[in-house]
Motif scaffolding. Structure first.
Motif, PDB file in Angstrom:
ATOM      1  N   LEU A  23     -45.476 -53.064 -50.834  1.00 47.35           N
ATOM      2  CA  LEU A  23     -44.740 -51.845 -50.114  1.00 47.35           C
ATOM      3  C   LEU A  23     -43.272 -52.117 -49.956  1.00 47.35           C
ATOM      4  O   LEU A  23     -42.547 -50.938 -50.130  1.00 47.35           O
ATOM      5  CB  LEU A  23     -45.559 -51.434 -48.900  1.00 47.35           C
ATOM      6  CG  LEU A  23     -46.840 -50.798 -49.047  1.00 47.35           C
ATOM      7  CD1 LEU A  23     -47.563 -50.790 -47.641  1.00 47.35           C
ATOM      8  CD2 LEU A  23     -46.633 -49.471 -49.434  1.00 47.35           C
ATOM      9  N   SER A  24     -42.776 -53.080 -49.344  1.00 41.95           N
ATOM     10  CA  SER A  24     -41.579 -53.585 -49.122  1.00 41.95           C
ATOM     11  C   SER A  24     -40.660 -53.590 -50.516  1.00 41.95           C
ATOM     12  O   SER A  24     -39.479 -52.887 -50.523  1.00 41.95           O
ATOM     13  CB  SER A  24     -41.332 -54.939 -48.347  1.00 41.95           C
ATOM     14  OG  SER A  24     -40.058 -55.154 -48.237  1.00 41.95           O
ATOM     15  N   LYS A  27     -40.256 -49.845 -51.732  1.00 45.07           N
ATOM     16  CA  LYS A  27     -39.324 -49.070 -50.934  1.00 45.07           C
ATOM     17  C   LYS A  27     -38.027 -49.423 -51.366  1.00 45.07           C
ATOM     18  O   LYS A  27     -37.248 -48.577 -51.496  1.00 45.07           O
ATOM     19  CB  LYS A  27     -39.473 -49.335 -49.371  1.00 45.07           C
ATOM     20  CG  LYS A  27     -38.674 -48.670 -48.444  1.00 45.07           C
ATOM     21  CD  LYS A  27     -38.812 -48.902 -46.920  1.00 45.07           C
ATOM     22  CE  LYS A  27     -38.060 -48.214 -46.106  1.00 45.07           C
ATOM     23  NZ  LYS A  27     -36.625 -47.771 -46.452  1.00 45.07           N
ATOM     24  N   THR A  45     -36.951 -43.284 -48.085  1.00 44.49           N
ATOM     25  CA  THR A  45     -38.374 -43.579 -48.058  1.00 44.49           C
ATOM     26  C   THR A  45     -38.979 -43.920 -46.794  1.00 44.49           C
ATOM     27  O   THR A  45     -37.992 -44.480 -46.060  1.00 44.49           O
ATOM     28  CB  THR A  45     -38.542 -44.805 -49.136  1.00 44.49           C
ATOM     29  OG1 THR A  45     -37.630 -45.832 -48.748  1.00 44.49           O
ATOM     30  CG2 THR A  45     -38.088 -44.193 -50.584  1.00 44.49           C
ATOM     31  N   GLY A  46     -40.169 -44.077 -46.640  1.00 43.43           N
ATOM     32  CA  GLY A  46     -40.882 -44.584 -45.406  1.00 43.43           C
ATOM     33  C   GLY A  46     -42.194 -45.306 -45.591  1.00 43.43           C
ATOM     34  O   GLY A  46     -42.867 -44.774 -46.255  1.00 43.43           O
ATOM     35  N   ILE A  47     -42.422 -46.509 -44.884  1.00 44.23           N
ATOM     36  CA  ILE A  47     -43.591 -47.189 -44.934  1.00 44.23           C
ATOM     37  C   ILE A  47     -44.337 -46.765 -43.793  1.00 44.23           C
ATOM     38  O   ILE A  47     -43.975 -46.825 -42.739  1.00 44.23           O
ATOM     39  CB  ILE A  47     -43.456 -48.846 -44.986  1.00 44.23           C
ATOM     40  CG1 ILE A  47     -42.718 -49.292 -46.278  1.00 44.23           C
ATOM     41  CG2 ILE A  47     -44.882 -49.414 -44.884  1.00 44.23           C
ATOM     42  CD1 ILE A  47     -42.474 -50.541 -46.026  1.00 44.23           C
ATOM     43  N   ASN A  48     -45.681 -46.231 -44.043  1.00 47.76           N
ATOM     44  CA  ASN A  48     -46.667 -45.529 -42.869  1.00 47.76           C
ATOM     45  C   ASN A  48     -46.804 -46.794 -41.870  1.00 47.76           C
ATOM     46  O   ASN A  48     -47.080 -47.798 -42.103  1.00 47.76           O
ATOM     47  CB  ASN A  48     -47.823 -45.071 -43.257  1.00 47.76           C
ATOM     48  CG  ASN A  48     -48.686 -44.587 -42.385  1.00 47.76           C
ATOM     49  OD1 ASN A  48     -48.202 -43.952 -41.295  1.00 47.76           O
ATOM     50  ND2 ASN A  48     -50.077 -44.609 -42.623  1.00 47.76           N
ATOM     51  N   TYR A  55     -52.147 -42.320 -46.258  1.00 47.08           N
ATOM     52  CA  TYR A  55     -51.120 -42.593 -47.214  1.00 47.08           C
ATOM     53  C   TYR A  55     -50.126 -43.383 -46.713  1.00 47.08           C
ATOM     54  O   TYR A  55     -49.957 -43.942 -45.519  1.00 47.08           O
ATOM     55  CB  TYR A  55     -50.153 -41.206 -47.260  1.00 47.08           C
ATOM     56  CG  TYR A  55     -50.817 -40.389 -48.247  1.00 47.08           C
ATOM     57  CD1 TYR A  55     -50.735 -40.531 -49.521  1.00 47.08           C
ATOM     58  CD2 TYR A  55     -51.998 -39.371 -47.789  1.00 47.08           C
ATOM     59  CE1 TYR A  55     -51.528 -39.460 -50.431  1.00 47.08           C
ATOM     60  CE2 TYR A  55     -52.615 -38.485 -48.640  1.00 47.08           C
ATOM     61  CZ  TYR A  55     -52.377 -38.720 -49.751  1.00 47.08           C
ATOM     62  OH  TYR A  55     -53.303 -37.583 -50.588  1.00 47.08           O
ATOM     63  N   ASP A  56     -49.726 -44.561 -47.497  1.00 48.16           N
ATOM     64  CA  ASP A  56     -48.861 -45.590 -47.211  1.00 48.16           C
ATOM     65  C   ASP A  56     -47.297 -45.453 -47.533  1.00 48.16           C
ATOM     66  O   ASP A  56     -46.630 -46.075 -46.626  1.00 48.16           O
ATOM     67  CB  ASP A  56     -49.275 -46.910 -48.220  1.00 48.16           C
ATOM     68  CG  ASP A  56     -50.904 -47.227 -48.283  1.00 48.16           C
ATOM     69  OD1 ASP A  56     -51.113 -47.619 -47.291  1.00 48.16           O
ATOM     70  OD2 ASP A  56     -51.538 -46.850 -49.455  1.00 48.16           O
ATOM     71  N   LEU A  57     -46.931 -44.625 -48.110  1.00 46.48           N
ATOM     72  CA  LEU A  57     -45.565 -44.690 -48.568  1.00 46.48           C
ATOM     73  C   LEU A  57     -45.084 -43.118 -48.659  1.00 46.48           C
ATOM     74  O   LEU A  57     -45.847 -42.418 -49.335  1.00 46.48           O
ATOM     75  CB  LEU A  57     -45.151 -45.538 -49.709  1.00 46.48           C
ATOM     76  CG  LEU A  57     -43.492 -45.695 -50.133  1.00 46.48           C
ATOM     77  CD1 LEU A  57     -42.867 -46.589 -48.788  1.00 46.48           C
ATOM     78  CD2 LEU A  57     -43.428 -46.268 -51.460  1.00 46.48           C
ATOM     79  N   SER A  58     -43.848 -42.879 -47.970  1.00 44.04           N
ATOM     80  CA  SER A  58     -43.411 -41.380 -48.329  1.00 44.04           C
ATOM     81  C   SER A  58     -41.661 -41.484 -49.026  1.00 44.04           C
ATOM     82  O   SER A  58     -41.236 -42.646 -48.795  1.00 44.04           O
ATOM     83  CB  SER A  58     -43.184 -40.626 -47.028  1.00 44.04           C
ATOM     84  OG  SER A  58     -42.325 -41.662 -46.292  1.00 44.04           O
ATOM     85  N   LEU A  59     -41.758 -40.480 -49.760  1.00 40.57           N
ATOM     86  CA  LEU A  59     -40.494 -40.327 -50.357  1.00 40.57           C
ATOM     87  C   LEU A  59     -40.153 -38.994 -50.220  1.00 40.57           C
ATOM     88  O   LEU A  59     -40.647 -37.827 -50.383  1.00 40.57           O
ATOM     89  CB  LEU A  59     -40.456 -40.589 -51.975  1.00 40.57           C
ATOM     90  CG  LEU A  59     -39.151 -40.426 -52.622  1.00 40.57           C
ATOM     91  CD1 LEU A  59     -39.045 -41.698 -53.873  1.00 40.57           C
ATOM     92  CD2 LEU A  59     -39.185 -39.254 -53.381  1.00 40.57           C
TER      93      LEU A  59
END
Length: 99
Positions: A23-24, A27, A45-48, A55-59
Motif C-alpha cells: 500500500l505504501s 501510494k 492518494t490516501g490509505i484507508n 476499500y484500501d486506497l483512494s485516489l
C-alpha cells in the motif's frame, strides 16, 4: 475540469506486513505520477485508516478536460503503476465528473 476519483480494494490474502508495504509503495508510485504526466493537474492518494471500511486506497486527481484524462490513462508511467495494482486488485470503483 474533470475530477477522477478511484477506490481500490485489494486481495485480503496478503500477509499484513506485505500488505502495508505494498500500500505504501502504491501510494508513493501514484503520487509520483505528477512528476511524469504534465496533463495531471493534481493528485491526492490516501490509505484507508478506518478498519470498518472495505476499500484500501483512494485516489483523487484533476485534469483540464476529458482528453487530458485519456492521455493520463494511457501514459506509460501510469500503465506501470496499473500493472502493480492489478497484481493485488480485488475490486475498483471509479467516478469521473466535471466541475
Amino acid at each position: 475540469m474533470i475530477k477522477h476519483v478511484v477506490l481500490f480494494k485489494f486481495k485480503k490474502d496478503l500477509e499484513e506486513s506485505a500488505r502495508a508495504e505494498k500500500l505504501s509503495e502504491l501510494k508513493q508510485a501514484l503520487d509520483d505520477l505528477k512528476k511524469h504526466i504534465p496533463e495531471l493537474i493534481s493528485i491526492e492518494t490516501g490509505i484507508n485508516a478506518n478498519p470498518q471500511e472495505s476499500y484500501d486506497l483512494s485516489l483523487i486527481s484533476e485534469f483540464k478536460g476529458w482528453d487530458e484524462l485519456k492521455t493520463y490513462v494511457i501514459h506509460p508511467e501510469h500503465q506501470k503503476v496499473a500493472v502493480i495494482i492489478r497484481e493485488i486488485l480485488e475490486e475498483r470503483a471509479c467516478v469521473d465528473y466535471e466541475v
